[in-house]
Scaffold this motif. Sequence first.
Motif, PDB file in Angstrom:
ATOM      1  N   SER A  70       0.831  -1.214   0.000  1.00  0.00           N
ATOM      2  CA  SER A  70       0.000   0.000   0.000  1.00  0.00           C
ATOM      3  C   SER A  70       0.859   1.255   0.000  1.00  0.00           C
ATOM      4  N   ILE A  71       1.914   1.262   0.827  1.00  0.00           N
ATOM      5  CA  ILE A  71       2.809   2.423   0.871  1.00  0.00           C
ATOM      6  C   ILE A  71       3.521   2.600  -0.473  1.00  0.00           C
ATOM      7  N   LEU A  72       3.953   1.498  -1.082  1.00  0.00           N
ATOM      8  CA  LEU A  72       4.596   1.577  -2.397  1.00  0.00           C
ATOM      9  C   LEU A  72       3.647   2.182  -3.430  1.00  0.00           C
ATOM     10  N   TYR A  73       2.401   1.725  -3.411  1.00  0.00           N
ATOM     11  CA  TYR A  73       1.411   2.215  -4.374  1.00  0.00           C
ATOM     12  C   TYR A  73       1.103   3.692  -4.152  1.00  0.00           C
ATOM     13  N   ILE A  74       0.891   4.066  -2.897  1.00  0.00           N
ATOM     14  CA  ILE A  74       0.543   5.465  -2.576  1.00  0.00           C
ATOM     15  C   ILE A  74       1.650   6.414  -2.997  1.00  0.00           C
ATOM     16  N   ILE A  75       2.890   6.070  -2.662  1.00  0.00           N
ATOM     17  CA  ILE A  75       4.020   6.942  -3.011  1.00  0.00           C
ATOM     18  C   ILE A  75       4.190   7.029  -4.530  1.00  0.00           C
ATOM     19  N   LYS A  76       3.898   5.939  -5.220  1.00  0.00           N
ATOM     20  CA  LYS A  76       4.050   5.939  -6.671  1.00  0.00           C
ATOM     21  C   LYS A  76       3.002   6.815  -7.357  1.00  0.00           C
ATOM     22  N   VAL A  77       1.741   6.749  -6.904  1.00  0.00           N
ATOM     23  CA  VAL A  77       0.655   7.441  -7.616  1.00  0.00           C
ATOM     24  C   VAL A  77       0.447   8.883  -7.152  1.00  0.00           C
ATOM     25  N   GLU A  78       0.840   9.186  -5.897  1.00  0.00           N
ATOM     26  CA  GLU A  78       0.637  10.535  -5.380  1.00  0.00           C
ATOM     27  C   GLU A  78       1.825  11.421  -5.756  1.00  0.00           C
TER      28      GLU A  78
ATOM     29  N   LEU B 113      -3.602   6.400   2.505  1.00  0.00           N
ATOM     30  CA  LEU B 113      -4.224   5.125   2.859  1.00  0.00           C
ATOM     31  C   LEU B 113      -5.744   5.251   2.919  1.00  0.00           C
ATOM     32  N   LYS B 114      -6.234   6.351   3.505  1.00  0.00           N
ATOM     33  CA  LYS B 114      -7.682   6.580   3.568  1.00  0.00           C
ATOM     34  C   LYS B 114      -8.271   6.666   2.167  1.00  0.00           C
ATOM     35  N   LYS B 115      -7.578   7.387   1.300  1.00  0.00           N
ATOM     36  CA  LYS B 115      -8.050   7.550  -0.080  1.00  0.00           C
ATOM     37  C   LYS B 115      -8.048   6.209  -0.815  1.00  0.00           C
ATOM     38  N   LEU B 116      -6.960   5.426  -0.617  1.00  0.00           N
ATOM     39  CA  LEU B 116      -6.834   4.137  -1.295  1.00  0.00           C
ATOM     40  C   LEU B 116      -7.926   3.171  -0.860  1.00  0.00           C
ATOM     41  N   TYR B 117      -8.083   2.997   0.456  1.00  0.00           N
ATOM     42  CA  TYR B 117      -9.061   2.032   0.945  1.00  0.00           C
ATOM     43  C   TYR B 117     -10.491   2.537   0.776  1.00  0.00           C
ATOM     44  N   GLY B 118     -10.662   3.875   0.753  1.00  0.00           N
ATOM     45  CA  GLY B 118     -11.974   4.443   0.420  1.00  0.00           C
ATOM     46  C   GLY B 118     -12.372   4.109  -1.012  1.00  0.00           C
ATOM     47  N   LYS B 119     -11.392   4.157  -1.908  1.00  0.00           N
ATOM     48  CA  LYS B 119     -11.629   3.823  -3.319  1.00  0.00           C
ATOM     49  C   LYS B 119     -11.967   2.339  -3.463  1.00  0.00           C
ATOM     50  N   ILE B 120     -11.250   1.480  -2.709  1.00  0.00           N
ATOM     51  CA  ILE B 120     -11.499   0.028  -2.779  1.00  0.00           C
ATOM     52  C   ILE B 120     -12.896  -0.304  -2.273  1.00  0.00           C
ATOM     53  N   ILE B 121     -13.279   0.316  -1.137  1.00  0.00           N
ATOM     54  CA  ILE B 121     -14.608   0.066  -0.565  1.00  0.00           C
ATOM     55  C   ILE B 121     -15.694   0.557  -1.517  1.00  0.00           C
ATOM     56  N   GLY B 122     -15.448   1.735  -2.138  1.00  0.00           N
ATOM     57  CA  GLY B 122     -16.403   2.290  -3.091  1.00  0.00           C
ATOM     58  C   GLY B 122     -16.603   1.369  -4.294  1.00  0.00           C
ATOM     59  N   GLN B 123     -15.518   0.782  -4.782  1.00  0.00           N
ATOM     60  CA  GLN B 123     -15.599  -0.145  -5.916  1.00  0.00           C
ATOM     61  C   GLN B 123     -16.353  -1.401  -5.543  1.00  0.00           C
ATOM     62  N   GLU B 124     -16.151  -1.882  -4.297  1.00  0.00           N
ATOM     63  CA  GLU B 124     -16.875  -3.077  -3.858  1.00  0.00           C
ATOM     64  C   GLU B 124     -18.375  -2.815  -3.760  1.00  0.00           C
ATOM     65  N   LYS B 125     -18.753  -1.628  -3.263  1.00  0.00           N
ATOM     66  CA  LYS B 125     -20.167  -1.278  -3.163  1.00  0.00           C
ATOM     67  C   LYS B 125     -20.805  -1.188  -4.536  1.00  0.00           C
ATOM     68  N   ASN B 126     -20.085  -0.603  -5.487  1.00  0.00           N
ATOM     69  CA  ASN B 126     -20.618  -0.486  -6.851  1.00  0.00           C
ATOM     70  C   ASN B 126     -20.777  -1.837  -7.510  1.00  0.00           C
ATOM     71  N   SER B 127     -19.816  -2.742  -7.264  1.00  0.00           N
ATOM     72  CA  SER B 127     -19.920  -4.089  -7.854  1.00  0.00           C
ATOM     73  C   SER B 127     -21.078  -4.874  -7.274  1.00  0.00           C
ATOM     74  N   ARG B 128     -21.390  -4.638  -5.988  1.00  0.00           N
ATOM     75  CA  ARG B 128     -22.532  -5.315  -5.373  1.00  0.00           C
ATOM     76  C   ARG B 128     -23.853  -4.828  -5.940  1.00  0.00           C
ATOM     77  N   LYS B 129     -23.916  -3.508  -6.218  1.00  0.00           N
ATOM     78  CA  LYS B 129     -25.137  -2.935  -6.799  1.00  0.00           C
ATOM     79  C   LYS B 129     -25.395  -3.507  -8.172  1.00  0.00           C
ATOM     80  N   ILE B 130     -24.298  -3.692  -8.931  1.00  0.00           N
ATOM     81  CA  ILE B 130     -24.436  -4.241 -10.278  1.00  0.00           C
ATOM     82  C   ILE B 130     -24.876  -5.710 -10.218  1.00  0.00           C
TER      83      ILE B 130
END
Length: 322
Positions: free
Chosen positions: A47-55, A305-322
């Motif tokens: 997660s730290i590797l990803y955050i530092i890379k994209v931010e 981290l909040k932004k990353l896991y917020g995005k993951i949770i948001g994607q899971e909610k959208n996939s459940r709706k679909i």
Amino acid sequence: MSNINLYNCSNTSAFILSGIPNLEDFHFWLGFPLLSMYVIAVMGNASILYIIKVEQELHEPMYIFLFMLSLIDLLLATTTMPRMLGIFWSDEREIAFDACLTQMFFIHFLSALESGILVAMAVDRYVAICHPLRYSSILTTEKICKMSALILGRGALVMIPIPLIIKRLPQWKHNVLTHSYCLHQEVMNLACGDIRVNIIYGLFVILSVMGVDSLFISISYMLIIKAVLGVVEDASSKAFGTCAAHICAVLVYYIPLIGLSVVHRFKTNSTPNLHLLFGNVYLLLPPVINPLIYGIKTKQIRNGLKKLYGKIIGQEKNSRKI
């Protein structure tokens, strides 16, 4: 009669790794906490590797060094923990001689890299606090690359001889290791041959790598404390606040390392398993603790981290709706 004659020396093509003495009946259950630690280490550092890379705002020296530290911790956890899980869950204790030497090299090599990166992070904090106006001009991309190459080159040059001076040893008293992984300090003590070269070189490595690095870190923080006490500036105080995570990472790394080195050289019968405790803490704790430390203590990483896991949770909610 020499000490060597007291043993039935022989050749060996493999070593036998050990779990935790006197807790063999609980190895299956102990595998679950170890698996949890490995999952936390992988997810936290990835997660730290990803955050530092994209931010984009995290493309600064402090976070570049943190990126390197997380990558090293991820590799160190992968070098040790899966093999330990094999011992606890499948009783796969045998490790080929060359595989043992390979694991030994990577454990010591990655440890040297981690020590060097902690020095680079201490230098980064020193420049940020003591020379804030020249921070970007001192720690340029070119200098960061040179520091990284120096740390990598030093680690390789110093650690490559370690498996080679083990391989030259002719015969062995026995092939059972007390650790769940291969360490130079322990493997050399199983040899029937003259291990003076191993002892001297091992001491040289400890003093020239970890000893010198800890000295530089101590000097950096003495200068930092002197600067902060001498000049009360808001910028310096804020920068000093970012040192907390680094100080914790240094303590998590160096305290078990010093304990492991001392215990292996001055073993006592009163606490026979103390070297196992220090060895496991030294190798297993930093990859798990470091991402938690930086996730809690560093605001930018925490927000990422909040932004990353917020995005993951948001994607899971959208996939459940679909």
